[in-house]
Write an enzyme that holds these catalytic residues in place. Structure first.
Site, PDB file in Angstrom:
ATOM      1  N   SER A 147       0.836  -1.209   0.000  1.00  0.00           N
ATOM      2  CA  SER A 147       0.000   0.000   0.000  1.00  0.00           C
ATOM      3  C   SER A 147       0.869   1.256   0.000  1.00  0.00           C
ATOM      4  O   SER A 147       0.492   2.273  -0.594  1.00  0.00           O
ATOM      5  CB  SER A 147      -0.976   0.004   1.179  1.00  0.00           C
ATOM      6  OG  SER A 147      -0.316   0.250   2.396  1.00  0.00           O
ATOM      7  N   ASN A 148       2.022   1.210   0.646  1.00  0.00           N
ATOM      8  CA  ASN A 148       2.923   2.373   0.597  1.00  0.00           C
ATOM      9  C   ASN A 148       3.513   2.558  -0.800  1.00  0.00           C
ATOM     10  O   ASN A 148       3.660   3.684  -1.276  1.00  0.00           O
ATOM     11  CB  ASN A 148       4.035   2.231   1.645  1.00  0.00           C
ATOM     12  CG  ASN A 148       3.549   2.640   3.018  1.00  0.00           C
ATOM     13  OD1 ASN A 148       3.385   3.823   3.293  1.00  0.00           O
ATOM     14  ND2 ASN A 148       3.262   1.658   3.858  1.00  0.00           N
TER      15      ASN A 148
ATOM     16  N   LEU B  91      17.046  -6.911   6.267  1.00  0.00           N
ATOM     17  CA  LEU B  91      18.125  -5.947   6.518  1.00  0.00           C
ATOM     18  C   LEU B  91      18.921  -5.721   5.239  1.00  0.00           C
ATOM     19  O   LEU B  91      19.240  -6.668   4.521  1.00  0.00           O
ATOM     20  CB  LEU B  91      19.074  -6.478   7.594  1.00  0.00           C
ATOM     21  CG  LEU B  91      18.846  -6.077   9.044  1.00  0.00           C
ATOM     22  CD1 LEU B  91      19.994  -6.638   9.890  1.00  0.00           C
ATOM     23  CD2 LEU B  91      18.755  -4.573   9.212  1.00  0.00           C
TER      24      LEU B  91
ATOM     25  N   HIS C 136       8.878   3.115   8.839  1.00  0.00           N
ATOM     26  CA  HIS C 136       8.693   2.166   9.935  1.00  0.00           C
ATOM     27  C   HIS C 136       7.504   2.610  10.781  1.00  0.00           C
ATOM     28  O   HIS C 136       7.371   3.791  11.094  1.00  0.00           O
ATOM     29  CB  HIS C 136       9.974   2.098  10.781  1.00  0.00           C
ATOM     30  CG  HIS C 136       9.881   1.098  11.883  1.00  0.00           C
ATOM     31  ND1 HIS C 136      10.030  -0.258  11.661  1.00  0.00           N
ATOM     32  CD2 HIS C 136       9.608   1.244  13.196  1.00  0.00           C
ATOM     33  CE1 HIS C 136       9.865  -0.901  12.819  1.00  0.00           C
ATOM     34  NE2 HIS C 136       9.601  -0.010  13.761  1.00  0.00           N
TER      35      HIS C 136
HETATM   36  C1  GAR Z   1       4.158  -0.639   6.706  1.00  0.00           C
HETATM   37  O1  GAR Z   1       3.375  -0.384   7.848  1.00  0.00           O
HETATM   38  C2  GAR Z   1       5.615  -0.339   6.984  1.00  0.00           C
HETATM   39  O2  GAR Z   1       5.787   0.746   7.849  1.00  0.00           O
HETATM   40  C3  GAR Z   1       6.053  -1.627   7.633  1.00  0.00           C
HETATM   41  O3  GAR Z   1       5.443  -2.624   6.849  1.00  0.00           O
HETATM   42  C4  GAR Z   1       4.172  -2.152   6.405  1.00  0.00           C
HETATM   43  C5  GAR Z   1       4.038  -2.415   4.919  1.00  0.00           C
HETATM   44  O4  GAR Z   1       2.746  -2.115   4.477  1.00  0.00           O
HETATM   45  N1  GAR Z   1       7.477  -1.744   7.624  1.00  0.00           N
HETATM   46  C6  GAR Z   1       8.179  -2.276   8.634  1.00  0.00           C
HETATM   47  O5  GAR Z   1       7.664  -2.765   9.618  1.00  0.00           O
HETATM   48  C7  GAR Z   1       9.696  -2.240   8.460  1.00  0.00           C
HETATM   49  N2  GAR Z   1      10.366  -2.649   9.672  1.00  0.00           N
HETATM   50  P1  GAR Z   1       2.425  -2.054   2.924  1.00  0.00           P
HETATM   51  O6  GAR Z   1       2.976  -3.324   2.297  1.00  0.00           O
HETATM   52  O7  GAR Z   1       0.942  -1.980   2.825  1.00  0.00           O
HETATM   53  O8  GAR Z   1       3.114  -0.825   2.366  1.00  0.00           O
END
Ligand code: GAR
Length: 192
Positions: free
Chosen positions: A13-14, A92, A109
């Site tokens: 989604s990001n 990482l 994050h």
């Molecule tokens: C997001 O909330 C991002 O901040 C987190 O994974 C999710 C991905 O959502 N990232 C971490 O936890 C990194 N340590 P998305 O796939 O819907 O963008």
């Protein structure tokens, strides 16, 4: 225009929020490639829908992280990528990519770092009984969620409710990532 590679492992989604900002011109950049370490990740379907080429590189197919990242790096060089943007990339970053892209790898994050680094930051905040958590966009270094902060924003925890807390975090993430990238790209333009 700056060329961005987005790395994602999950729903994406990001990634979609960033791609949308590029499409509308809010972000003056190009996204030539979406890279995933998970060949079945939902983000691949999103990339197809958005018309952005997706590459899946499976780390299990390589003897070690260096070999895995060398393959990614070759692809990034082919595409003349300037920035690596991590969007739920749950791995990482190793020395191969860090040395090739110094100060040019950015992560988002779901906490106010340095609070709740690592996996399941939302669960960590809920379990800790925190009233407030948030979102951090930061430069990536060799640590786990430790590099210099670019932007942070608070999000209230909905006590005992993971679903609502996560939804609120995602909503803030989609705005904050765009703002952080606008800031970075603008700063780069004024650099002499
Ligand atoms: C997001 O909330 C991002 O901040 C987190 O994974 C999710 C991905 O959502 N990232 C971490 O936890 C990194 N340590 P998305 O796939 O819907 O963008």
């Amino acid at each position: 225009k700056p060329r961005i590679a987005v790395f994602a492992s999950g729903s994406g989604s990001n990634f979609e929020a960033i791609a949308e900002a590029v499409r509308t011109g809010e972000l003056d950049a190009e996204i030539p490639i979406l890279l995933t370490d998970k060949p079945l990740a939902a983000v691949i379907t999103r990339a197809e829908r958005l018309g952005i080429p997706a590459a899946a590189v499976n780390p299990k197919a390589f003897p070690d992280k260096a070999a895995y990242e060398q393959t990614i790096l070759a692809r990034l060089r082919d595409e003349e990528i300037d920035w690596i943007i991590l969007a739920g990339y749950m791995r990482l970053i190793g020395p191969t990519l860090l040395e090739a892209y110094p100060n040019r790898i950015v992560n988002i994050h779901p906490s106010l770092l340095p609070a709740f680094p690592g996996k399941d930051a939302v669960g960590q905040a809920l379990n800790a009984g925190a009233e407030t958590t948030g979102v951090t966009v930061h430069f990536v270094d060799e640590g786990m969620d430790t590099g210099p902060v670019i932007l942070q924003r608070e999000v209230p925890v909905v006590p005992g409710n993971r679903e609502l807390t996560e939804a609120a975090i995602h909503e803030v993430e989609h705005v904050l990532y765009k703002e952080a990238l606008q800031k970075l790209l603008a700063e780069e333009q004024t650099r002499v």
